[in-house]
Design an enzyme around this catalytic site. Structure first.
Site, mmCIF file in Angstrom:
data_model
loop_
_atom_site.group_PDB
_atom_site.id
_atom_site.type_symbol
_atom_site.label_atom_id
_atom_site.label_comp_id
_atom_site.label_asym_id
_atom_site.label_seq_id
_atom_site.Cartn_x
_atom_site.Cartn_y
_atom_site.Cartn_z
ATOM 1 N N HIS A 188 0.810 -1.217 0.000
ATOM 2 C CA HIS A 188 0.000 0.000 0.000
ATOM 3 C C HIS A 188 0.842 1.265 0.000
ATOM 4 C CE1 HIS A 188 -4.087 -1.365 -0.253
ATOM 5 N NE2 HIS A 188 -3.591 -2.491 0.217
ATOM 6 N N GLU A 427 -12.196 -10.240 -7.064
ATOM 7 C CA GLU A 427 -10.781 -10.287 -6.684
ATOM 8 C C GLU A 427 -10.403 -11.628 -6.074
ATOM 9 O OE1 GLU A 427 -9.794 -7.137 -3.970
ATOM 10 O OE2 GLU A 427 -11.644 -7.348 -2.840
ATOM 11 N N ASP A 451 -5.458 -8.471 -5.763
ATOM 12 C CA ASP A 451 -5.794 -9.672 -4.998
ATOM 13 C C ASP A 451 -6.084 -10.852 -5.923
ATOM 14 O OD1 ASP A 451 -5.494 -9.092 -2.253
ATOM 15 O OD2 ASP A 451 -7.192 -7.731 -2.384
ATOM 16 N N CYS A 498 -10.018 -2.220 -11.345
ATOM 17 C CA CYS A 498 -9.498 -1.177 -10.458
ATOM 18 C C CYS A 498 -8.186 -1.572 -9.795
ATOM 19 C CB CYS A 498 -10.537 -0.787 -9.413
ATOM 20 S SG CYS A 498 -10.912 -2.112 -8.271
HETATM 21 C C1 PEP Z 1 -7.235 -5.189 -5.677
HETATM 22 O O1 PEP Z 1 -7.140 -6.154 -4.914
HETATM 23 O O2 PEP Z 1 -6.884 -5.219 -6.875
HETATM 24 C C2 PEP Z 1 -7.772 -3.912 -5.185
HETATM 25 C C3 PEP Z 1 -8.040 -2.923 -5.997
HETATM 26 O O3 PEP Z 1 -7.955 -3.778 -3.832
HETATM 27 P P1 PEP Z 1 -6.756 -3.491 -2.783
HETATM 28 O O4 PEP Z 1 -5.511 -3.238 -3.565
HETATM 29 O O5 PEP Z 1 -7.171 -2.321 -1.970
HETATM 30 O O6 PEP Z 1 -6.732 -4.765 -2.016
HETATM 31 MG MG MG Z 2 -8.175 -6.092 -3.014
#
Ligand code: PEP
Ligand code: MG
Length: 536
Positions: A188, A427, A451, A498
């Site tokens: 993150h 995901e 994910d 996304c």
């Molecule tokens: C993903 O898993 O691609 C996603 C957009 O969610 P995060 O990265 O917040 O887990």
């Molecule tokens: Mg995710």
């Protein structure tokens, strides 16, 4: 001049001052025989520093999440300026001849036990506050946390690793780059760097003596250059200016359509983590918000954000986007995103554990508070809602039933809301494989490739040792994406992506050929993607 190599996770050039970030993990030590007067002076100084920090946090929270949320910092300020609290610390320093850190820790424990023993629920809740402010003072005394270089507004934050709960507290207006010893390109911190549009490096072995030194972050070659010589400084200043010129050029694409030469269109939306990121989405001409990672509201807080606090944040984004779609993802906490007040147990396998929608369905009061806030905010713009980590149709039906309950309650209370679009994140491989079934339940899909790749390839997205086989172009993942698009479209369900893969320009043509309807990316990638699409 010293050069430390690493891996770049977002490109660009930053020139600034190193600010070493230290975690506050070590225990407070009791040091006997200290000079009481000196320790009392240290304590007074730390209280002043803490008050200043809290004042700044108050101002920041006020603009980012509103008055109700900001009030906590004001309350913390009052707590440490309280005469009884101060007297207690000073008394322990004097009577026991101990160091200030230890005296603060003792006072904190005493006050917290006192609060916890009270009948009143509100007062019991103050135990966490007194611990929090005391920790702030202890960290100042120990020199931990982000070591701000006074008067410097261009900080290169260098750390072993950074948790979302740590980055969320930083004064981001001063941060121009992140450099970490550990972490992965899907962590993150890396995502945050992309959202902030600043270069970031991981896997850099740095010594601690670089704090306060001038440095360059080369987000192309993956290098941290400390105390650069004149030649390097000149070369990189030129490079940085070129990068800025390129960004300016991209600005000319603002207002243009995301359309290929043969007339195929795709929506380009932005991923955001909070209210302030909406500005960046607008500056980069996002067609909407494709992923509002709402968990950052929870990570930036010391306790559950209230319905009103959340409502304020969602409403601000909806209003700022002025009728453009804003897709709010419900709480996706757990795994690498931890907030202490959730009291989540340690797990052997957190990525596959108690997280996201699983927590929401086990703790409906937390979930319903968020749903109410989102529905109330729906009156102020074009809000949609989506749910993370879905694995079954049954889950979606349960969610829909809870949503219907919340709507009923709002109706009874005479509070208006709109019937908003609902979607699920795809995901998990399970969700991808049953996407034909899921498509009958919802209005849209948003594919979370971060994910989805992790679970499909059975590779922890945070595990640096496996980064070389975390193949984002793996045919299994691409086939699943195509399958999800087809299943979605067969049932009137639009499909976006996304995850980070959405911004991979090597795949843009492929996604358009598959019929993907929307790509949601870090704001900094939008114009670059538009340029790519218009060339196809
Ligand atoms: C993903 O898993 O691609 C996603 C957009 O969610 P995060 O990265 O917040 O887990
Ligand atoms: Mg995710």
């Amino acid at each position: 001049m010293r050069i430390f190599k690493g891996t770049a996770v977002f490109s660009g050039i930053a020139i600034g001052t190193v600010s070493l970030y230290k975690k506050n993990e070590s225990k407070v030590k009791r040091i006997h025989g200290e000079d009481a007067e000196t320790e009392k002076e240290r304590f007074t100084w730390a209280v002043e520093q803490a008050c200043e920090q809290l004042g700044k946090l108050y101002d920041k929270a006020l603009t980012e999440v509103g008055e109700a949320s900001a009030a906590i910092f004001e309350a913390h300020q009052m707590m440490i300026e309280d005469d009884d609290y101060i007297e207690s610390v000073e008394h322990i320093i004097e009577s026991q001849k101990v160091n200030a850190e230890y005296a603060v820790a003792c006072t904190s424990d005493n006050y917290a036990s006192m609060f916890q023993a009270m009948d009143d629920e509100y007062m019991r809740g103050r135990a966490a506050d007194v611990k929090d402010v005391s920790n702030r003072i202890i960290n100042i005394l120990k020199g931990e946390g982000m070591q701000v270089v006074e008067g410097d507004n261009s900080l290169i934050v260098v750390a072993d690793d950074l948790a979302p709960s740590e980055t969320v507290q930083m004064d981001k207006s001063k941060v121009i780059s992140f450099v970490t010893r550990y972490g992965s390109s899907n962590s993150h911190t890396a995502i945050l760097a992309r959202t902030m549009n600043i270069p970031a490096l991981i896997k850099v072995e740095f010594p601690e003596d670089i704090h306060g030194k001038t440095a360059i972050v080369d987000g192309y070659e993956g290098a941290l250059i400390v105390e650069p010589d004149e030649e390097a400084l000149e070369k990189y200043t030129k490079k940085r200016d070129e990068y800025m010129r390129r960004r300016k050029l991209l600005q000319e694409l603002k207002g243009k359509e995301n359309v290929t030469r043969d007339g195929r269109k795709i929506e380009l939306y932005a991923n955001i983590g909070g209210v302030s990121d909406a500005i960046s989405a607008l500056q980069n001409d996002a067609g909407g918000i494709g992923l509002f990672r709402s968990e950052f509201l929870y990570l930036g807080s010391d306790s559950y954000p209230t319905e009103d606090e959340q409502f304020g944040a969602y409403k601000s984004v909806a209003e700022a986007m002025a009728g453009k779609k804003v897709i709010i993802r419900t709480l996706d906490i757990g795994a690498d995103k931890q907030a202490d007040y959730f009291g989540l147990e340690r797990e052997e396998n957190p990525a596959m554990g108690f997280r996201a929608i699983r927590i929401c369905l086990k703790r409906p009061e937390v979930f319903k508070t968020q749903l109410r806030a989102i529905l109330r905010a729906s009156m102020y713009g074009n809000i949609s809602i989506m749910f993370p980590m879905i694995i079954s149709v049954a889950e979606v039906r349960t969610i829909k039933a809870i949503l219907a309950q919340v709507k009923d309650e709002l109706k009874k209370d005479g509070i208006p809301y709109k019937d908003i679009e609902i979607g699920v994140m795809i995901e998990t491989p399970a969700a991808a494989l049953i996407s034909d079934e899921l498509a009958k339940e919802v209005d849209f899909f948003s594919i979370g490739t971060n994910d989805l790749t992790q679970y499909t390839l059975a590779i922890d997205r945070q595990n640096e040792q496996l980064a070389h086989i975390y193949d984002t172009h793996h045919p299994a993942v691409l086939r699943m994406i195509e399958m999800v698009v087809n299943n979605g479209h067969a049932h009137n369900c639009w499909v976006g992506i996304c995850g980070e893969l959405a911004s991979d320009i090597e795949l843009t043509k492929r996604f358009i050929d598959m019929g993907v309807d929307e790509l949601s990316v870090s704001p900094a990638f939008i114009l670059e993607l538009r340029e790519k699409i218009r060339e196809l």
